[in-house]
Enzyme design. Structure first.
Site, short mmCIF file in Angstrom:
data_model
loop_
_atom_site.label_atom_id
_atom_site.label_comp_id
_atom_site.label_asym_id
_atom_site.label_seq_id
_atom_site.Cartn_x
_atom_site.Cartn_y
_atom_site.Cartn_z
N TYR A 251 19.29 12.32 58.31
CA TYR A 251 19.57 11.01 57.71
C TYR A 251 20.91 11.01 56.98
CZ TYR A 251 19.52 6.92 54.76
OH TYR A 251 19.87 5.75 54.15
N HIS B 153 28.59 -3.45 54.24
CA HIS B 153 28.00 -3.48 52.90
C HIS B 153 28.93 -4.11 51.86
CE1 HIS B 153 24.96 -1.10 54.73
NE2 HIS B 153 24.39 -0.72 53.60
N ASN C 203 26.64 5.02 48.10
CA ASN C 203 25.48 5.36 47.28
C ASN C 203 25.95 5.82 45.91
OD1 ASN C 203 22.75 6.79 49.26
ND2 ASN C 203 23.34 4.70 48.90
N TYR D 59 16.34 -10.35 2.93
CA TYR D 59 16.28 -9.23 3.88
C TYR D 59 17.62 -8.97 4.55
CZ TYR D 59 11.13 -9.09 3.77
OH TYR D 59 9.81 -8.96 3.41
N ARG E 195 19.21 -6.78 1.96
CA ARG E 195 18.42 -5.62 1.51
C ARG E 195 18.03 -4.70 2.66
NH1 ARG E 195 12.59 -6.21 -0.37
NH2 ARG E 195 13.05 -8.42 -0.28
N PHE F 176 19.75 7.58 43.63
CA PHE F 176 20.53 6.33 43.53
C PHE F 176 19.78 5.25 42.76
CE2 PHE F 176 18.65 6.56 47.93
CZ PHE F 176 17.52 5.82 47.64
N GLU G 161 13.45 -0.76 50.55
CA GLU G 161 13.82 -0.60 49.15
C GLU G 161 12.97 -1.59 48.35
OE1 GLU G 161 17.94 -1.36 49.63
OE2 GLU G 161 18.22 0.43 50.88
#
Length: 512
Positions: free
Chosen positions: A53, A83, A195, A280, A283, A329, A414
């Protein structure tokens, strides 16, 4: 200037910040041997012809498709071009510099199977100030920051657009002017560049650096506002905070006490002041800001690890000749870190706005209404407080955790994603919102102290007040307010106000 040496795996956050602000970088040559071994492992796999792969198969849902050796170069080119599908405004140049440097350091770990020549292409971009134009939207922070990193890789091929010494132009022209040759990627290289979590990590680091600056500035303005309201420094007594034990709380109390030390304004109200406790927002500054500091430091630790890690896929182990597919990734750690920074930013702005609101309220502050000597005729600080409230409310909506969302992509291959990239991209605008709020408090607190003349504040706070008074005079009659606010914000963003406050607790230095 001497180049900053990037030693893969051990780069400090201070060094990453130096890269972000423009330091020249040089890769440690000691990493070359590991890179060459990793690339040789990929070459051996290709020679054997076994399907692995990322090297000779398709990607994602198409991982079962075997690609002929004759098409491997085309495969890497195709994945980059296909991509490069980002949209939106380009990432800022300092962020892209950080992306390039982090990708360079990650690939140099020798676990990505890329050739030394590919690392040199990234180095050349940094050397020649050739910055890829990367659209900011399009990553879900899952299989790496695929779309934005594809735009980065495409520029190495001469495709897309780049900034060259500040001028935007076609990538091919930028390479030509810089005297560089377009890259041709070998097996695994296009995927290794695409990636990785470098985009989300760079954006989160940029947010962290900005958050540190507004945090430190808010300590100064918080102390100044306390003096303007004739508040007590009793709540900053170290014994209180030692009993609770949180590091950030202890350090913030120490800083506030140091900022107010020796204030004649404070001394004048030690006798005869009938108030028992402050609101507050005065303080509880150590408790709130200290918690923010601890949270920012936790995020910093995560991002320091991530910035030095290897997050592409598959990973190459040259010592055994193995290529193993995993999921480094997935940017979940970055998503969590970005969410922590967002929450801290939201709270820094929130408590700051409450102090502004307190200062403009004569019942709470004891100062003239809206910090003007002639209320009614003049509105004074009425609308700056409204602006601060608007910015704080905007940050509240942005602070919702991005990491709790997920949407399946790539035909459900994914099926769980981190949303780290847009979670980190929001941090810059959030930090700027807080910078505006802290700038408004600086103006309001300085104005409040002006009403106590001839008494002055502490030496450190007077130094801080001098910084703003050098740019903006005390508000007498109403005037066009926006330029005053811009000047104050600039002092926050530049770090000039924090520098006037002396040694203040920080986020980046001394974390690791």
């Amino acid at each position: 200037m001497t180049d900053l040496i990037l030693t893969p795996g051990v780069v400090s956050l201070a060094d990453w910040r130096a890269v972000y602000v423009g330091a020249s970088v040089r890769l440690d040559p000691a990493c070359r041997e590991g890179v060459l071994a990793s690339a040789a492992t990929v070459e051996a796999i290709v020679a054997k012809g076994e399907p692995v792969y990322g090297i000779n198969t398709g990607f994602g849902k198409l991982a079962t498709v075997r690609i002929p050796d004759s098409d491997l170069a085309q495969l890497q080119e195709n994945i980059v071009l296909s991509h490069a599908a980002g949209v939106g405004e380009p990432l800022e140049v300092p962020v892209v510099r950080l992306i390039l440097a982090m990708k360079l350091a990650s690939l140099a770990r020798g676990a990505s199977g890329v050739r030394w020549e590919t690392l040199q292409a990234l180095q050349a971009c940094l050397d020649h100030h050739l910055i890829p134009v990367i659209p900011g939207q399009g990553s879900v922070g899952a299989s790496g920051d695929l779309a934005p990193l594809a735009h980065m890789a495409a520029v190495l091929m001469g495709v897309g657009e780049a900034m060259l010494k500040g001028e935007r132009m076609p990538a091919a022209e930028a390479l030509r002017r810089a005297g560089l040759t377009p890259a041709a990627f070998g097996p695994k290289e296009g995927l290794a560049l695409l990636n990785g979590t470098q985009v989300s990590t760079a954006l989160a680091l940029a947010g962290l650096f900005a958050a540190e600056r507004v945090f430190q500035s808010a300590l100064v303005t918080g102390a100044l506002a306390t003096d303007a309201a004739r508040g007590s420094d009793g709540p900053f007594d170290p014994r209180i905070h030692a009993l609770r034990g949180h590091r950030g709380q202890i350090e913030v109390a120490d800083a506030l006490r140091g900022l107010m030390a020796g204030s004649p304004i404070r001394q004048s109200h030690l006798v005869g002041d009938t108030r028992v406790q402050d609101p507050y927002c005065l303080r509880c500054q150590p408790q709130v800001m200290g918690a923010c500091l601890d949270l920012l430091r936790q995020a910093a630790t995560t991002l320091a690890i991530e910035a030095n890690g290897v997050s592409d896929n598959p990973l190459v182990f040259a010592e055994t000749g193995e290529v193993i597919s995993g999921g480094n990734f997935h940017a979940e750690p970055v998503a969590f870190a970005a969410d922590m920074i967002a929450i801290a930013l939201c709270e820094i702005g929130s408590i700051t706005e409450r102090r502004i609101a307190m200062l403009v309220d004569p019942v709470l502050s004891g100062l003239p209404a809206f910090l003007t000597a002639k209320p009614g005729l003049n509105s004074g600080f009425m609308l700056p407080q409204v602006t601060a409230a608007a910015l704080v409310s905007e940050n509240k909506s942005r602070a919702y955790p991005a990491s709790v969302d997920s949407i399946p992509t790539s035909a459900n291959q994914e099926d769980h994603v981190s949303m780290a990239t847009h979670g980190a991209r929001r941090l810059g605008p959030m930090a700027m919102n807080v910078a505006h709020v802290v700038g408004i408090e600086l103006l309001a607190a300085a104005q409040g102290c002006d009403f106590h003349a001839p008494l002055v504040s502490s030496p450190l706070l007077e130094a801080a007040r001098a910084v703003i008074r050098a740019k903006v005079p005390m508000l007498g009659e109403d005037r066009y307010f926006s330029p005053d606010m811009e000047q104050a914000t600039a002092l926050i963003v530049s770090g000039a106000l924090a520098a006037a406050g002396g040694a203040l607790p920080g986020v980046v230095e001394g974390v690791l």
